[in-house]
Design a protein around this motif. Structure first.
Motif, mmCIF file in Angstrom:
data_model
loop_
_atom_site.group_PDB
_atom_site.id
_atom_site.type_symbol
_atom_site.label_atom_id
_atom_site.label_comp_id
_atom_site.label_asym_id
_atom_site.label_seq_id
_atom_site.Cartn_x
_atom_site.Cartn_y
_atom_site.Cartn_z
ATOM 1 N N PRO A 136 0.078 -12.779 -5.109
ATOM 2 C CA PRO A 136 -0.855 -13.884 -5.404
ATOM 3 C C PRO A 136 -1.744 -14.316 -4.245
ATOM 4 O O PRO A 136 -2.776 -14.930 -4.471
ATOM 5 N N ILE A 137 -1.395 -14.006 -3.000
ATOM 6 C CA ILE A 137 -2.196 -14.497 -1.877
ATOM 7 C C ILE A 137 -3.117 -13.451 -1.279
ATOM 8 O O ILE A 137 -3.834 -13.740 -0.346
ATOM 9 N N ILE A 138 -3.096 -12.241 -1.780
ATOM 10 C CA ILE A 138 -3.838 -11.179 -1.114
ATOM 11 C C ILE A 138 -5.219 -10.967 -1.715
ATOM 12 O O ILE A 138 -5.485 -11.343 -2.849
ATOM 13 N N ASN A 139 -6.100 -10.359 -0.940
ATOM 14 C CA ASN A 139 -7.398 -9.953 -1.473
ATOM 15 C C ASN A 139 -7.659 -8.467 -1.241
ATOM 16 O O ASN A 139 -8.641 -7.947 -1.705
ATOM 17 N N HIS A 140 -6.769 -7.795 -0.514
ATOM 18 C CA HIS A 140 -6.807 -6.332 -0.387
ATOM 19 C C HIS A 140 -5.376 -5.833 -0.493
ATOM 20 O O HIS A 140 -4.471 -6.403 0.103
ATOM 21 N N LYS A 149 2.799 16.722 1.563
ATOM 22 C CA LYS A 149 2.905 16.742 3.030
ATOM 23 C C LYS A 149 1.742 16.052 3.742
ATOM 24 O O LYS A 149 1.485 16.286 4.917
ATOM 25 N N LYS A 150 1.012 15.207 3.025
ATOM 26 C CA LYS A 150 -0.083 14.447 3.621
ATOM 27 C C LYS A 150 0.113 12.968 3.299
ATOM 28 O O LYS A 150 0.626 12.621 2.243
ATOM 29 N N ILE A 151 -0.336 12.116 4.214
ATOM 30 C CA ILE A 151 -0.283 10.676 3.995
ATOM 31 C C ILE A 151 -1.554 10.258 3.263
ATOM 32 O O ILE A 151 -2.662 10.588 3.685
ATOM 33 N N LYS A 152 -1.389 9.539 2.184
ATOM 34 C CA LYS A 152 -2.517 9.052 1.391
ATOM 35 C C LYS A 152 -2.536 7.531 1.441
ATOM 36 O O LYS A 152 -1.491 6.885 1.466
ATOM 37 N N ILE A 153 -3.734 6.961 1.455
ATOM 38 C CA ILE A 153 -3.912 5.511 1.454
ATOM 39 C C ILE A 153 -4.891 5.157 0.363
ATOM 40 O O ILE A 153 -5.983 5.708 0.276
ATOM 41 N N ILE A 154 -4.484 4.201 -0.470
ATOM 42 C CA ILE A 154 -5.368 3.666 -1.497
ATOM 43 C C ILE A 154 -5.635 2.210 -1.153
ATOM 44 O O ILE A 154 -4.707 1.438 -0.930
ATOM 45 N N ASN A 155 -6.902 1.840 -1.104
ATOM 46 C CA ASN A 155 -7.313 0.472 -0.813
ATOM 47 C C ASN A 155 -7.872 -0.139 -2.084
ATOM 48 O O ASN A 155 -8.860 0.331 -2.629
ATOM 49 N N LEU A 156 -7.231 -1.217 -2.552
ATOM 50 C CA LEU A 156 -7.704 -1.923 -3.716
ATOM 51 C C LEU A 156 -8.157 -3.317 -3.325
ATOM 52 O O LEU A 156 -7.395 -4.060 -2.703
ATOM 53 N N LYS A 157 -9.377 -3.668 -3.640
ATOM 54 C CA LYS A 157 -9.862 -5.020 -3.400
ATOM 55 C C LYS A 157 -9.537 -5.857 -4.633
ATOM 56 O O LYS A 157 -9.923 -5.508 -5.735
ATOM 57 N N ILE A 158 -8.795 -6.925 -4.426
ATOM 58 C CA ILE A 158 -8.338 -7.753 -5.541
ATOM 59 C C ILE A 158 -9.312 -8.877 -5.782
ATOM 60 O O ILE A 158 -9.794 -9.502 -4.913
#
Length: 158
Positions: A136-140, A149-158
Protein backbone atom coordinates in the motif's frame (compact mmCIF):
# COMPACT_ATOMS: atom_id res chain seq x y z
CA UNK A 1 45.05 18.89 30.32
CA UNK A 2 43.28 16.39 32.63
CA UNK A 3 40.84 19.10 33.77
CA UNK A 4 39.94 20.02 30.18
CA UNK A 5 39.41 16.34 29.33
CA UNK A 6 37.19 15.82 32.40
CA UNK A 7 35.13 18.95 31.61
CA UNK A 8 34.76 17.81 28.00
CA UNK A 9 33.40 14.43 29.16
CA UNK A 10 30.96 16.15 31.54
CA UNK A 11 29.70 18.39 28.71
CA UNK A 12 29.40 15.41 26.37
CA UNK A 13 27.45 13.49 29.04
CA UNK A 14 25.06 16.42 29.48
CA UNK A 15 24.65 16.78 25.72
CA UNK A 16 23.87 13.07 25.29
CA UNK A 17 21.46 13.10 28.24
CA UNK A 18 19.58 16.00 26.60
CA UNK A 19 19.56 14.10 23.30
CA UNK A 20 18.20 11.01 25.10
CA UNK A 21 15.38 13.06 26.65
CA UNK A 22 14.29 14.25 23.19
CA UNK A 23 14.65 10.76 21.71
CA UNK A 24 12.64 9.22 24.56
CA UNK A 25 9.86 11.77 24.07
CA UNK A 26 9.67 10.96 20.36
CA UNK A 27 9.87 7.22 21.00
CA UNK A 28 7.11 7.43 23.60
CA UNK A 29 4.83 9.16 21.08
CA UNK A 30 5.63 6.65 18.34
CA UNK A 31 5.70 3.50 20.48
CA UNK A 32 2.26 4.08 21.95
CA UNK A 33 0.77 3.88 18.46
CA UNK A 34 1.70 0.19 18.44
CA UNK A 35 -0.13 -2.38 20.59
CA UNK A 36 2.01 -2.60 23.70
CA UNK A 37 1.43 -2.38 27.41
CA UNK A 38 4.37 -0.34 28.51
CA UNK A 39 6.84 2.48 28.01
CA UNK A 40 9.82 2.15 25.73
CA UNK A 41 12.92 4.15 26.55
CA UNK A 42 16.64 4.41 26.11
CA UNK A 43 18.70 5.05 29.18
CA UNK A 44 22.37 5.13 30.05
CA UNK A 45 23.66 2.27 32.15
CA UNK A 46 25.89 4.63 34.14
CA UNK A 47 24.71 8.28 34.24
CA UNK A 48 28.06 9.54 35.54
CA UNK A 49 29.95 8.21 32.51
CA UNK A 50 27.76 7.31 29.57
CA UNK A 51 30.80 6.33 27.48
CA UNK A 52 31.95 3.70 29.96
CA UNK A 53 28.93 1.38 29.94
CA UNK A 54 26.83 2.65 27.03
CA UNK A 55 23.08 2.68 26.54
CA UNK A 56 20.30 0.16 27.00
CA UNK A 57 16.76 -0.13 25.69
CA UNK A 58 14.11 -0.85 28.31
CA UNK A 59 10.41 -1.55 28.22
CA UNK A 60 8.75 -0.61 31.48
CA UNK A 61 5.43 -2.39 31.92
CA UNK A 62 2.46 -0.75 33.66
CA UNK A 63 3.21 -2.75 36.81
CA UNK A 64 6.74 -1.17 36.86
CA UNK A 65 8.48 -4.40 35.87
CA UNK A 66 11.33 -4.01 33.41
CA UNK A 67 10.79 -6.23 30.40
CA UNK A 68 14.20 -7.07 28.98
CA UNK A 69 13.47 -9.90 26.53
CA UNK A 70 11.73 -8.69 23.39
CA UNK A 71 10.18 -10.72 20.61
CA UNK A 72 11.33 -10.25 17.02
CA UNK A 73 8.33 -8.02 16.31
CA UNK A 74 9.02 -5.85 19.37
CA UNK A 75 12.66 -5.49 18.33
CA UNK A 76 11.50 -4.38 14.88
CA UNK A 77 9.14 -1.79 16.38
CA UNK A 78 11.87 -0.57 18.74
CA UNK A 79 14.32 -0.18 15.85
CA UNK A 80 11.71 1.62 13.79
CA UNK A 81 10.98 4.03 16.67
CA UNK A 82 14.71 4.75 16.97
CA UNK A 83 14.87 5.48 13.24
CA UNK A 84 11.90 7.85 13.51
CA UNK A 85 13.47 9.63 16.49
CA UNK A 86 16.74 10.04 14.59
CA UNK A 87 14.74 11.41 11.65
CA UNK A 88 13.87 14.35 13.95
CA UNK A 89 17.55 15.37 14.08
CA UNK A 90 18.77 14.37 10.64
CA UNK A 91 16.85 13.53 7.49
CA UNK A 92 18.77 11.16 5.24
CA UNK A 93 17.95 11.08 1.54
CA UNK A 94 17.75 7.28 1.48
CA UNK A 95 16.54 4.63 3.91
CA UNK A 96 17.16 0.95 3.29
CA UNK A 97 14.96 -1.50 5.18
CA UNK A 98 15.76 -5.18 4.83
CA UNK A 99 12.77 -7.39 5.66
CA UNK A 100 11.36 -4.86 8.11
CA UNK A 101 8.03 -6.70 8.05
CA UNK A 102 9.40 -10.25 8.60
CA UNK A 103 8.66 -10.48 12.34
CA UNK A 104 5.47 -8.39 12.39
CA UNK A 105 1.85 -9.47 12.16
CA UNK A 106 -0.41 -7.98 9.49
CA UNK A 107 -1.89 -5.32 11.83
CA UNK A 108 1.54 -3.97 12.80
CA UNK A 109 2.82 -4.13 9.21
CA UNK A 110 -0.11 -1.96 8.18
CA UNK A 111 0.65 0.57 10.95
CA UNK A 112 4.34 0.50 10.11
CA UNK A 113 3.76 1.03 6.39
CA UNK A 114 1.49 4.02 6.92
CA UNK A 115 3.94 5.51 9.45
CA UNK A 116 6.70 5.16 6.87
CA UNK A 117 4.58 6.91 4.27
CA UNK A 118 3.44 9.74 6.55
CA UNK A 119 6.59 10.39 8.60
CA UNK A 120 9.48 9.84 6.25
CA UNK A 121 8.83 12.36 3.52
CA UNK A 122 11.36 13.84 1.12
CA UNK A 123 13.41 10.66 1.45
CA UNK A 124 13.56 7.61 -0.74
CA UNK A 125 12.78 4.25 0.79
CA UNK A 126 14.21 0.98 -0.41
CA UNK A 127 12.23 -1.78 1.27
CA UNK A 128 13.33 -5.36 0.75
CA UNK A 129 10.44 -7.63 1.68
CA UNK A 130 9.52 -11.23 1.08
CA UNK A 131 5.87 -10.65 1.98
CA UNK A 132 3.65 -8.38 -0.08
CA UNK A 133 1.86 -6.59 2.77
CA UNK A 134 3.96 -3.41 2.37
CA UNK A 135 2.46 -2.75 -1.08
CA UNK A 136 0.00 0.00 0.00
CA UNK A 137 2.84 2.51 0.48
CA UNK A 138 4.90 1.92 -2.63
CA UNK A 139 4.95 3.61 -6.02
CA UNK A 140 7.53 1.33 -7.69
CA UNK A 141 7.71 -2.42 -7.39
CA UNK A 142 10.78 -4.35 -8.48
CA UNK A 143 10.73 -8.10 -8.99
CA UNK A 144 14.17 -9.64 -9.03
CA UNK A 145 14.43 -13.26 -10.08
CA UNK A 146 16.68 -15.76 -11.79
CA UNK A 147 15.71 -17.24 -15.16
CA UNK A 148 17.95 -19.47 -17.30
CA UNK A 149 21.08 -18.60 -15.26
CA UNK A 150 20.48 -14.86 -15.64
CA UNK A 151 19.16 -12.29 -13.18
CA UNK A 152 16.01 -10.55 -14.39
CA UNK A 153 14.47 -7.37 -13.00
CA UNK A 154 10.94 -6.17 -13.63
CA UNK A 155 10.08 -2.60 -12.67
CA UNK A 156 6.41 -1.81 -12.18
CA UNK A 157 5.25 1.73 -11.54
CA UNK A 158 2.20 1.59 -9.28
Amino acid sequence: HLLISKNFNILKNIEIQCYLQIVNKIIKEEYFNFPTNGFLGITSIDNSNIFLEGLTVIILKKNNLVFSHQSGGQKTIISFCLILSNHFFQRPNLYIFDEINAALDFKNVKKLSFKLKSRIKKSQLLIIALRNNMIPIINHLFFIYRFEKKIKIINLKI
